[in-house]
Design a protein around this motif. Structure first.
Motif, PDB file in Angstrom:
ATOM      1  N   ASN A  27      -3.071   1.678  -3.771  1.00  0.00           N
ATOM      2  CA  ASN A  27      -2.670   0.520  -4.265  1.00  0.00           C
ATOM      3  C   ASN A  27      -3.364  -0.708  -3.320  1.00  0.00           C
ATOM      4  O   ASN A  27      -2.716  -1.570  -2.919  1.00  0.00           O
ATOM      5  CB  ASN A  27      -1.407   0.405  -4.251  1.00  0.00           C
ATOM      6  CG  ASN A  27      -0.729  -0.994  -5.017  1.00  0.00           C
ATOM      7  OD1 ASN A  27      -1.299  -1.503  -5.953  1.00  0.00           O
ATOM      8  ND2 ASN A  27       0.333  -1.448  -4.386  1.00  0.00           N
ATOM      9  N   LYS A  41      -7.390   3.385  -5.199  1.00  0.00           N
ATOM     10  CA  LYS A  41      -6.349   3.110  -6.565  1.00  0.00           C
ATOM     11  C   LYS A  41      -4.956   3.691  -6.060  1.00  0.00           C
ATOM     12  O   LYS A  41      -4.068   2.965  -6.221  1.00  0.00           O
ATOM     13  CB  LYS A  41      -6.945   3.506  -7.911  1.00  0.00           C
ATOM     14  CG  LYS A  41      -6.237   3.051  -9.037  1.00  0.00           C
ATOM     15  CD  LYS A  41      -7.277   3.135 -10.132  1.00  0.00           C
ATOM     16  CE  LYS A  41      -6.599   2.310 -11.241  1.00  0.00           C
ATOM     17  NZ  LYS A  41      -5.989   3.418 -12.389  1.00  0.00           N
ATOM     18  N   CYS A  81       0.850  -1.171  -0.095  1.00  0.00           N
ATOM     19  CA  CYS A  81       0.037  -0.034  -0.062  1.00  0.00           C
ATOM     20  C   CYS A  81       0.896   1.363  -0.209  1.00  0.00           C
ATOM     21  O   CYS A  81       2.034   1.445   0.666  1.00  0.00           O
ATOM     22  CB  CYS A  81      -0.970   0.198   1.095  1.00  0.00           C
ATOM     23  SG  CYS A  81      -1.876  -1.469   1.397  1.00  0.00           S
ATOM     24  N   THR A  82       0.592   2.135  -0.818  1.00  0.00           N
ATOM     25  CA  THR A  82       1.581   3.400  -1.016  1.00  0.00           C
ATOM     26  C   THR A  82       1.781   4.051   0.218  1.00  0.00           C
ATOM     27  O   THR A  82       2.876   4.961   0.126  1.00  0.00           O
ATOM     28  CB  THR A  82       1.183   4.167  -2.023  1.00  0.00           C
ATOM     29  OG1 THR A  82      -0.119   4.653  -1.820  1.00  0.00           O
ATOM     30  CG2 THR A  82       0.862   3.510  -3.611  1.00  0.00           C
TER      31      THR A  82
END
Ligand code: SF4
Length: 292
Positions: free
Chosen positions: A124, A121, A9-10
Motif C-alpha cells: 500500500n 501494491k 503501509c501494510t
C-alpha cells in the motif's frame, strides 16, 4: 514539524500508535528555529514520518515547500535537512524549491521499500516502480549534486524471485549513494502480519546478503567519486570511532574524518577528501570557513 502518519503501509504500526498526521504551526517552527539559531545552532533537521505532507491538515494554505522557503530566510541558519520523504507526496514544487535553495542540503532520503510494483501494491505504498524511477530521474535532473539514500524491505509476504530481481534491478538503475536494507519482520496488528505466503527465513537471508553486497558496491563508488573534492563540513567533534580525529558531515550527509583542533566543533570548515571507505570519507582541513 509533524506527528503521525495517514499512509497505512501494510507492514507499519506507526499510524495505529502515533495517530493521524498533525502538523505544527509554521510560526511556532520558525520561532523555535530562530531561538536555536540565536544560541548558535547552524543546522536543523525537520522531522516527520512523512514531511512532504506537512501542512495538509492546517487551516492555512501552507505546504512543505512554503515552510522551507520561510526557513531559508532565517539569518544565521546555514543548513536545513529533512526526513522522511514519501515518494508519493514528493511534488514538482518541492523539487523546484530544493533546486533553488542555498540552505537545504543536497541529500534526500527516499525510501523505496521494494522495486516490484506487485509488492509495492501489497505494501500500500501508493506508487509503482515506474513512478519511483520517474521521480528519481526528475530529482537528479533538477539537483545534479543530490545524494540519494533509501530503505528497502526484503522478504515482504509474497515476494518471489522475480519481485526480488525487480528490486535488484531498481537499485542497479538508481545507484543509491547509500541504502538501509531490512528483513521483513511481522508487526502484530498490521495487515501484512496476517498475509499468507510469508517468505522463509533462509530465502530472506540469502536475498538480503545479495542486495547488501550490491548496494555496498554503489556506496563505495559514490564515496570514491568524492576523492579530490573539497567539501563544506559541519564539525561534530571528536570522531566516535577514532578519537584522535574530528568528524562531521558534508551537505550530502557523508561522514568525514580529518585531523584538527577540537575547538572547531560546531564550525563549518572546508575539507579536501583524500580517501574513502564504506562508512566514511577521510580528508584534510583545507581552510576554515566563514564563521571562524
Ligand atoms: Fe507512514 Fe512510513 Fe509507516 Fe508508511 S512506513 S505508514 S509512510 S510511517
Amino acid at each position: 514539524i509533524m506527528y503521525g502518519c495517514n499512509n497505512f503501509c501494510t507492514y507499519c504500526i506507526v499510524p495505529y500508535v502515533r495517530g493521524r498526521e498533525r502538523s505544527r504551526n509554521q510560526h511556532d517552527i520558525v520561532n523555535e528555529i530562530n531561538n536555536m539559531v540565536g544560541q548558535g545552532v547552524k543546522e536543523v533537521t525537520l522531522l516527520g514520518q512523512n514531511v512532504n505532507s506537512y501542512g495538509k491538515d492546517l487551516d492555512s494554505d501552507i505546504d512543505f515547500s512554503d515552510l522551507l522557503v520561510m526557513l531559508e530566510n532565517i539569518e544565521g541558519l546555514e543548513r536545513i535537512r529533512f526526513m522522511t520523504s514519501h515518494p508519493r507526496d514528493f511534488s514538482d514544487k518541492l523539487i523546484s524549491t530544493l533546486s533553488g535553495s542555498k540552505k537545504v542540503c543536497e541529500h534526500i532520503h527516499l525510501p523505496v521499500q521494494s522495486g516490484s510494483s506487485t509488492i509495492l501494491k501489497h505494501m500500500n505504498r501508493g506508487y509503482d516502480r515506474e513512478d519511483y524511477l520517474r521521480l528519481v530521474h526528475k530529482i537528479k535532473g533538477s539537483i545534479p549534486a543530490v545524494s540519494l539514500t533509501t530503505d528497502i524491505i526484503i522478504g515482504f509476504p509474497g515476494e518471489n524471485e522475480k519481485d526480488f530481481l525487480d528490486t535488484m534491478d531498481l537499485v542497479r538503475q538508481v545507484k543509491f549513494d547509500g541504502g538501509f536494507v531490512f528483513v521483513y519482520n511481522k508487526r502484530s496488528g498490521t495487515p501484512a502480519a496476517k498475509m499468507s505466503q510469508q517468505v522463509p527465513d533462509e530465502i530472506k537471508s540469502k536475498r538480503i546478503q545479495e542486495l547488501i553486497a550490491m548496494q555496498n558496491e554503489f556506496t563505495l563508488e559514490s564515496n570514491e567519486r568524492e576523492v579530490g573534492k573539497v567539501h563544506e563540513v559541519l564539525v561534530e567533534g571528536k570522531s566516535k570511532s577514532r578519537d584522535d580525529r574530528l568528524s562531521g558531515r558534508t551537505r550530502s550527509n557523508k561522514l568525514v574524518m580529518f585531523d584538527g583542533d577540537e575547538d572547531l566543533t560546531g564550525k563549518l570548515v572546508a575539507v579536501k577528501i583524500t580517501d574513502f571507505g564504506l562508512t566514511h570519507l577521510g580528508g584534510e582541513l583545507v581552510f576554515l570557513s566563514k564563521d571562524h
